[in-house]
Design an enzyme around this catalytic site. Structure first.
Site, PDB file in Angstrom:
ATOM      1  N   CYS A  87      28.975 -16.122  64.733  1.00 29.42           N
ATOM      2  CA  CYS A  87      28.701 -16.964  65.892  1.00 29.42           C
ATOM      3  C   CYS A  87      28.945 -18.430  65.511  1.00 29.42           C
ATOM      4  O   CYS A  87      28.403 -18.920  64.515  1.00 29.42           O
ATOM      5  CB  CYS A  87      27.255 -16.761  66.323  1.00 29.42           C
ATOM      6  SG  CYS A  87      26.643 -18.008  67.466  1.00 29.42           S
ATOM      7  N   GLU A  88      29.752 -19.117  66.287  1.00 32.03           N
ATOM      8  CA  GLU A  88      30.095 -20.497  65.942  1.00 32.03           C
ATOM      9  C   GLU A  88      28.946 -21.474  66.199  1.00 32.03           C
ATOM     10  O   GLU A  88      28.986 -22.602  65.728  1.00 32.03           O
ATOM     11  CB  GLU A  88      31.336 -20.949  66.703  1.00 32.03           C
ATOM     12  CG  GLU A  88      31.166 -21.086  68.190  1.00 32.03           C
ATOM     13  CD  GLU A  88      32.455 -21.515  68.883  1.00 32.03           C
ATOM     14  OE1 GLU A  88      32.348 -22.205  69.908  1.00 32.03           O
ATOM     15  OE2 GLU A  88      33.552 -21.154  68.420  1.00 32.03           O
ATOM     16  N   HIS A  89      27.929 -21.045  66.915  1.00 32.76           N
ATOM     17  CA  HIS A  89      26.828 -21.952  67.235  1.00 32.76           C
ATOM     18  C   HIS A  89      25.800 -22.060  66.112  1.00 32.76           C
ATOM     19  O   HIS A  89      25.193 -23.116  65.930  1.00 32.76           O
ATOM     20  CB  HIS A  89      26.130 -21.500  68.524  1.00 32.76           C
ATOM     21  CG  HIS A  89      27.035 -21.526  69.712  1.00 32.76           C
ATOM     22  ND1 HIS A  89      26.979 -20.585  70.729  1.00 32.76           N
ATOM     23  CD2 HIS A  89      28.045 -22.362  70.047  1.00 32.76           C
ATOM     24  CE1 HIS A  89      27.902 -20.852  71.632  1.00 32.76           C
ATOM     25  NE2 HIS A  89      28.561 -21.928  71.243  1.00 32.76           N
ATOM     26  N   HIS A  90      25.562 -20.954  65.384  1.00 33.20           N
ATOM     27  CA  HIS A  90      24.545 -20.972  64.329  1.00 33.20           C
ATOM     28  C   HIS A  90      25.077 -20.480  62.985  1.00 33.20           C
ATOM     29  O   HIS A  90      24.336 -20.437  62.008  1.00 33.20           O
ATOM     30  CB  HIS A  90      23.347 -20.102  64.730  1.00 33.20           C
ATOM     31  CG  HIS A  90      22.672 -20.552  65.981  1.00 33.20           C
ATOM     32  ND1 HIS A  90      22.917 -19.976  67.213  1.00 33.20           N
ATOM     33  CD2 HIS A  90      21.780 -21.548  66.205  1.00 33.20           C
ATOM     34  CE1 HIS A  90      22.203 -20.584  68.138  1.00 33.20           C
ATOM     35  NE2 HIS A  90      21.505 -21.543  67.564  1.00 33.20           N
ATOM     36  N   GLN A 128      31.514 -14.295  71.617  1.00 31.77           N
ATOM     37  CA  GLN A 128      31.976 -12.962  72.006  1.00 31.77           C
ATOM     38  C   GLN A 128      32.878 -13.001  73.233  1.00 31.77           C
ATOM     39  O   GLN A 128      33.846 -12.240  73.330  1.00 31.77           O
ATOM     40  CB  GLN A 128      30.761 -12.062  72.267  1.00 31.77           C
ATOM     41  CG  GLN A 128      31.135 -10.614  72.570  1.00 31.77           C
ATOM     42  CD  GLN A 128      29.904  -9.736  72.702  1.00 31.77           C
ATOM     43  OE1 GLN A 128      28.888  -9.971  72.060  1.00 31.77           O
ATOM     44  NE2 GLN A 128      29.985  -8.718  73.542  1.00 31.77           N
ATOM     45  N   HIS A 156      23.679  -9.780  68.135  1.00 31.59           N
ATOM     46  CA  HIS A 156      23.816 -11.127  67.589  1.00 31.59           C
ATOM     47  C   HIS A 156      22.574 -11.496  66.784  1.00 31.59           C
ATOM     48  O   HIS A 156      21.465 -11.529  67.319  1.00 31.59           O
ATOM     49  CB  HIS A 156      24.004 -12.135  68.734  1.00 31.59           C
ATOM     50  CG  HIS A 156      25.298 -11.972  69.465  1.00 31.59           C
ATOM     51  ND1 HIS A 156      26.297 -12.928  69.409  1.00 31.59           N
ATOM     52  CD2 HIS A 156      25.766 -10.967  70.259  1.00 31.59           C
ATOM     53  CE1 HIS A 156      27.322 -12.513  70.158  1.00 31.59           C
ATOM     54  NE2 HIS A 156      27.020 -11.329  70.675  1.00 31.59           N
ATOM     55  N   CYS A 158      21.767 -14.327  65.793  1.00 31.25           N
ATOM     56  CA  CYS A 158      21.175 -15.582  66.273  1.00 31.25           C
ATOM     57  C   CYS A 158      20.108 -15.304  67.330  1.00 31.25           C
ATOM     58  O   CYS A 158      19.207 -16.115  67.538  1.00 31.25           O
ATOM     59  CB  CYS A 158      22.249 -16.532  66.814  1.00 31.25           C
ATOM     60  SG  CYS A 158      23.218 -15.867  68.175  1.00 31.25           S
TER      61      CYS A 158
END
Length: 198
Positions: A87-90, A128, A156, A158
């Site tokens: 996941c690119e956010h976390h 995703q 996920h 996250c």
């Protein structure tokens, strides 16, 4: 263009990542020089290069490497393709399965190439939703089929390890193009990926 699968690490990138991971461990309150962590920054540097190697791979070249003329116009489905992404956010993993189908229009590709295309885009920093459409676009643009369908189901970390901490949640995304935009064709695909034929 020939496709060759390889695992290699850029020495300069590895060195810089090692330095950053050593600093990260220190900032988190750890001692990067203690026995259990001495080699951790190098392992992390190599692991991150491996799980983001999709940036160096070309999905269309992979499909082209096994593209064959064939007068087939029936649905081809490759389901339950395991995928692991970040996941690119976390920068936490998400993992699950992809189900991919296409209806040929004069050309087919090797079945393993469909799974490799999933890997190309999964092995990048991702969301995703984008992963799902990238798989579809690569097949659409390379094989020029009558239709393409992609469904991705993933868990996920996250959501499971932090934030709302919902351990049993699964996220499903889908993308349909061409013949799969028709209810009858889409329903057939969804029925096939839901059934246990083996």
């Amino acid at each position: 263009m020939a496709y060759e699968k390889k695992e290699s690490y850029d020495p300069d990138v590895t060195r810089q990542l090692v330095e950053h991971y050593q600093q990260t461990l220190s900032l988190l309150g750890e001692d990067p020089e203690r026995e259990g962590l001495i080699k951790t920054p190098e392992r992390m540097a190599k692991a991150m290069q491996y799980i983001t190697q999709g940036y160096q791979l070309d999905a269309k070249a992979i499909l082209e490497s096994a593209k064959f003329h064939e007068d087939v116009s029936e649905m081809i489905v490759v389901k339950d393709i395991e995928l692991y992404s970040m996941c690119e956010h976390h920068l936490l993993p998400f993992f699950g399965k992809a189900h991919v189908a296409y209806i040929p229009n004069g050309y087919i590709t090797g079945l393993s190439k469909i799974a490799r295309v999933v890997d190309v885009y999964a092995k990048r920093l991702q969301v995703q939703e984008r992963l799902t459409t990238q798989i579809l676009q690569a097949i659409k643009e390379t094989l020029n089929p009558l239709g393409v369908a992609v469904v991705v189901e993933a868990s996920h970390l996250c959501m499971m390890m932090r934030g709302v901490q919902k351990q049993n949640s699964v996220t499903t995304t889908s993308a349909f193009w061409g013949e799969f935009e028709r209810n009858e064709t889409r329903s057939e695909f969804l029925k096939l990926i839901s059934s246990s034929l083996h």
